[in-house]
Write an enzyme that holds these catalytic residues in place. Structure first.
Site, PDB file in Angstrom:
ATOM      1  N   LYS A 151       1.059  -1.247   0.370  1.00  0.00           N
ATOM      2  CA  LYS A 151      -0.027  -0.048  -0.128  1.00  0.00           C
ATOM      3  C   LYS A 151       0.970   1.772   0.143  1.00  0.00           C
ATOM      4  O   LYS A 151       1.819   1.057   0.804  1.00  0.00           O
ATOM      5  CB  LYS A 151      -1.318  -0.143   1.056  1.00  0.00           C
ATOM      6  CG  LYS A 151      -0.619  -0.055   2.792  1.00  0.00           C
ATOM      7  CD  LYS A 151      -1.052   0.060   3.888  1.00  0.00           C
ATOM      8  CE  LYS A 151       0.148   0.169   5.144  1.00  0.00           C
ATOM      9  NZ  LYS A 151      -1.273  -1.246   5.999  1.00  0.00           N
ATOM     10  N   TYR A 187      14.432  30.966   6.776  1.00  0.00           N
ATOM     11  CA  TYR A 187      13.573  31.428   7.182  1.00  0.00           C
ATOM     12  C   TYR A 187      13.433  31.521   9.188  1.00  0.00           C
ATOM     13  O   TYR A 187      13.862  31.333   9.448  1.00  0.00           O
ATOM     14  CB  TYR A 187      12.135  30.692   6.686  1.00  0.00           C
ATOM     15  CG  TYR A 187      12.578  31.261   5.293  1.00  0.00           C
ATOM     16  CD1 TYR A 187      11.673  31.928   4.229  1.00  0.00           C
ATOM     17  CD2 TYR A 187      12.237  29.674   4.445  1.00  0.00           C
ATOM     18  CE1 TYR A 187      11.567  31.779   3.141  1.00  0.00           C
ATOM     19  CE2 TYR A 187      11.711  29.798   3.178  1.00  0.00           C
ATOM     20  CZ  TYR A 187      11.509  31.082   2.280  1.00  0.00           C
ATOM     21  OH  TYR A 187      11.143  30.694   0.733  1.00  0.00           O
TER      22      TYR A 187
HETATM   23  C1  LIG Z   1      -0.368  -1.787   7.345  1.00  0.00           C
HETATM   24  C2  LIG Z   1      -1.066  -3.086   7.548  1.00  0.00           C
HETATM   25  C3  LIG Z   1      -0.016  -3.943   7.582  1.00  0.00           C
HETATM   26  C4  LIG Z   1       1.675  -3.812   7.243  1.00  0.00           C
HETATM   27  O1  LIG Z   1       1.741  -3.292   8.330  1.00  0.00           O
HETATM   28  P1  LIG Z   1       3.116  -3.299   8.886  1.00  0.00           P
HETATM   29  O2  LIG Z   1       3.465  -3.261  10.154  1.00  0.00           O
HETATM   30  O3  LIG Z   1       3.574  -2.499   7.836  1.00  0.00           O
HETATM   31  O4  LIG Z   1       3.686  -4.604   8.808  1.00  0.00           O
HETATM   32  C5  LIG Z   1      -0.699  -4.880   7.573  1.00  0.00           C
HETATM   33  N1  LIG Z   1      -2.575  -4.905   7.615  1.00  0.00           N
HETATM   34  C6  LIG Z   1      -2.913  -3.768   7.617  1.00  0.00           C
HETATM   35  C7  LIG Z   1      -4.793  -4.192   7.801  1.00  0.00           C
HETATM   36  C8  LIG Z   1      -2.812  -2.827   7.449  1.00  0.00           C
HETATM   37  O5  LIG Z   1      -2.939  -2.422   7.240  1.00  0.00           O
END
Ligand SMILES: *Cc1c(COP(=O)(O)O)cnc(C)c1O
Length: 374
Positions: free
Chosen positions: A41, A267
């Site tokens: 993702k 800045y």
């Molecule tokens: C993002 C996510 C994961 C992966 O989590 P990590 O901590 O990056 O391993 C797994 N399951 C769900 C539902 C997530 O949203």
């Protein structure tokens, strides 16, 4: 080394073999018989979802997970043929695309099950149980779920999942309670003759800290694939993963100048040189993902040693003190995240300085920062 990005102001180099090695490390930690669903993702946590998905598929991943239908469609259009789980919800107007692109939704309410069943084609789905995270997932009882599943015509329950809120925290009983709640739902379904093929609960922390009773048929690591495990709280078992960061982030020096004692920098003039010093101006700023909170407190690696960020981080530029590295020239590379010799800086250290988390640092690397695969 791959293509030398001579034309880039700031870029990241991502090691395909390190990603594959991290995937293999998770696989051998959980052992045979447990699938490792690669979480890609948010553009694979900034690493580039298409390229990372190709690497994971080639390394044997049967499942990948994304947040949205749009992310899933992007992977299908790039020719990714693994199963793809859409984890963060499906909008009503996206349901048809699930069928068209063979995406598998995680479903978070019983009403959504009925909506899926009304689609013109059969579809498999995973039902997410809110076992205590208090975000997505149904809080319905087993009896209510059984009722919602009875009489489905085209939609089919393939998996049951949940997500932990505190898997790295050994001062809290929350994970144990979440597993128990999930098991009570599973057994309620089993009593009604419902046994979905896939059960999954664990992301990186539950894998790394060996919460084996939460591994089941699939684990869902994201962070670990990119080489990170969050630090534990309390009396945690030793982390069973040996993953390493796969991403190095670089920027070039645009300009170098000597400034006199007392000169303000940047800045708001939040920094004044306490002595005559040499400043390098980097071709990356907060628009590239350097956290603004690193102003006057962060550091980078320049010429093989740490160089402090002085003044505020600007949108496109960041100023560093390179008094200790007189040989640096405009056009030279510095390392924002990564290693030069035995000096290294990873996303966790950057996050600690910036008051955020490593996930945020990685996902924050801007879209104009070119991804180079090595
Ligand atoms: C993002 C996510 C994961 C992966 O989590 P990590 O901590 O990056 O391993 C797994 N399951 C769900 C539902 C997530 O949203």
């Amino acid at each position: 080394m791959g293509p030398v990005p001579a034309s880039c102001r700031s870029w990241v180099e991502i090691s395909r073999s390190q990603i594959a090695q991290n995937f293999g490390d998770v696989r051998s930690a959980v052992g045979p018989g447990i699938e490792v669903m690669g979480v890609v993702k948010a553009d694979a946590y900034g690493h580039g979802a298409i390229e990372i998905s190709r690497v994971l598929a080639a390394a044997g991943a049967k499942w990948l997970a994304v947040s949205s239908v749009e992310e899933g469609v992007t992977l299908r259009r790039a020719g990714i043929e693994t199963r793809i789980l859409v984890m963060a919800g499906v909008m009503p107007y996206e349901r048809e695309a699930l069928v068209d692109f063979r995406l598998t939704p995680a479903i978070h309410s019983l009403e959504d099950i009925a909506a899926l069943d009304a689609l013109p084609e059969p579809i498999g789905f995973h039902l997410k149980i809110d076992s205590g995270m208090g975000r997505l997932g149904t809080r319905a009882t087993a009896a209510e779920i059984v009722d919602a599943l009875s009489g489905l015509r085209r939609a089919r329950l393939e998996g049951l999942m949940t997500h932990f809120a505190s898997a790295a925290d050994y001062t809290s009983p929350q994970t144990i309670r979440q597993v128990a709640y999930f098991d009570s739902i599973c057994s309620g379904l089993r009593d009604a003759g419902i046994a979905p093929t896939w059960l999954h609960l664990s992301s990186t922390n539950a894998i790394a800290y060996a919460r084996r009773d939460a591994w089941r048929g699939i684990v869902r690591p994201g962070h670990a694939l990119y080489g990170y495990v969050s630090p534990a709280r309390g009396k945690a078992p030793h982390a069973v993963l040996k993953v390493r960061p796969a991403l190095t982030w670089k920027a070039r020096i645009v300009s170098i100048k000597d400034i006199p004692e007392g000169a303000p920098v940047g800045y708001g003039a939040s920094f004044h040189a306490q002595r005559a010093m040499r400043i390098a101006v980097l071709a990356a700023g907060y628009a590239d993902g350097i956290p603004h909170r690193l102003s006057n407190r962060g550091k980078v690696i320049a010429g093989g040693r740490f160089a402090p960020i002085v003044g505020t981080v600007s949108m496109d530029l960041t100023t560093i003190d390179v008094t200790q590295s007189p040989d640096l020239q405009p056009g030279d590379e510095v390392t924002l995240l990564g290693r030069e010799g035995n000096v290294s800086l990873d996303a966790q250290e950057i996050a600690r300085t910036a008051g955020t988390i490593s996930y945020n640092v990685l996902c924050g690397i801007g879209t104009r920062v070119k991804r180079v695969y090595i």
